[in-house]
Structure formats: structure tokens, C-alpha cells
Design an enzyme around this catalytic site. Structure first.
Site, PDB file in Angstrom:
ATOM      1  N   CYS A  39       0.833  -1.199   0.000  1.00  0.00           N
ATOM      2  CA  CYS A  39       0.000   0.000   0.000  1.00  0.00           C
ATOM      3  C   CYS A  39       0.871   1.254   0.000  1.00  0.00           C
ATOM      4  CB  CYS A  39      -0.904  -0.006   1.237  1.00  0.00           C
ATOM      5  SG  CYS A  39      -1.826   1.519   1.481  1.00  0.00           S
ATOM      6  N   GLY A  40       0.649   2.126  -0.969  1.00  0.00           N
ATOM      7  CA  GLY A  40       1.428   3.359  -1.080  1.00  0.00           C
ATOM      8  C   GLY A  40       1.299   4.253   0.139  1.00  0.00           C
TER       9      GLY A  40
END
Length: 115
Positions: A10-11
Site C-alpha cells: 500500500c502506497g
């Protein structure tokens, strides 16, 4: 000690982790997809976040839409859904001893660490 519930894919989670690294303070990384939280831990987390269990859920996740959307679930059932499907949990989450914050947007982590 500060902890971060982290999903490396997840960024926003990676961004939150980076913010913690920049502080230079020690912290623990918990990859919650590899080591899911138990229902009791999730219940405690919701208390630390001071939110309803529904607010901890990523409601656009495929599994939520397919299995839970539109159903009336109790708080206990929502906690169980997250425990059984940890991908449903919002991320990243930074935890101190008795408080926590969901790091969306990441500025919330910065503000949390200043307190």
C-alpha cells in the site's frame, strides 16, 4: 514504543512508514496481513482510535462488497470480519501506548507524533 500496522503493498502505508523513519525514533513494524490481529486486539485498537468498528473497514475492498456490503452487522461481527479478512482494515495505523491514528492522510501521523 510506537507501532505501525503496515501493508508493504500500500502506497499510503509505505508513506506512513517513511514518515516514522524520518523521526529517527524507534518503532515496531507489524505486517498485519502476515500476522493478523485477534478480535481482542482489534477491539482494543478501535478503542484507541476512538472510532466505530465500521470506520476501521475499507469499504471499497472486493471482499467487503461481495460478502458484507448492505448487511446489518453488529460491532462484534464487524470486528470478526476484520479478524478473518485483515485486508479490510484501514492502513496505515500508528499506535502509541493508549492512542492510535489512521494515517490517511499521512499528515495525521505527523500531527499524532507531535502530541
Amino acid at each position: 514504543m510506537i507501532k505501525i500496522l503496515h501493508n508493504p503493498r500500500c502506497g499510503k502505508s509505505r508513506e506512513g512508514l517513511s514518515l516514522l523513519e524520518e523521526t529517527g525514533n524507534p518503532f515496531e513494524v507489524i505486517k498485519y496481513l502476515d500476522n493478523p490481529l485477534a478480535e481482542s486486539q482489534l477491539t482494543e485498537l478501535v478503542k484507541k482510535l476512538n472510532i466505530a468498528p465500521l470506520d476501521l473497514i475499507r469499504q471499497k475492498e472486493k471482499i467487503w462488497i461481495e460478502q458484507f456490503k448492505g448487511k446489518e452487522l453488529t460491532d462484534a461481527e464487524l470486528i470478526k470480519a476484520i479478524a478473518n479478512n485483515p485486508i479490510l482494515m484501514e492502513r496505515p495505523i500508528v499506535i502509541s501506548e493508549n492512542k492510535a491514528v489512521i494515517g490517511r492522510p499521512p499528515q495525521k501521523i505527523i500531527d499524532f507524533l507531535k502530541k
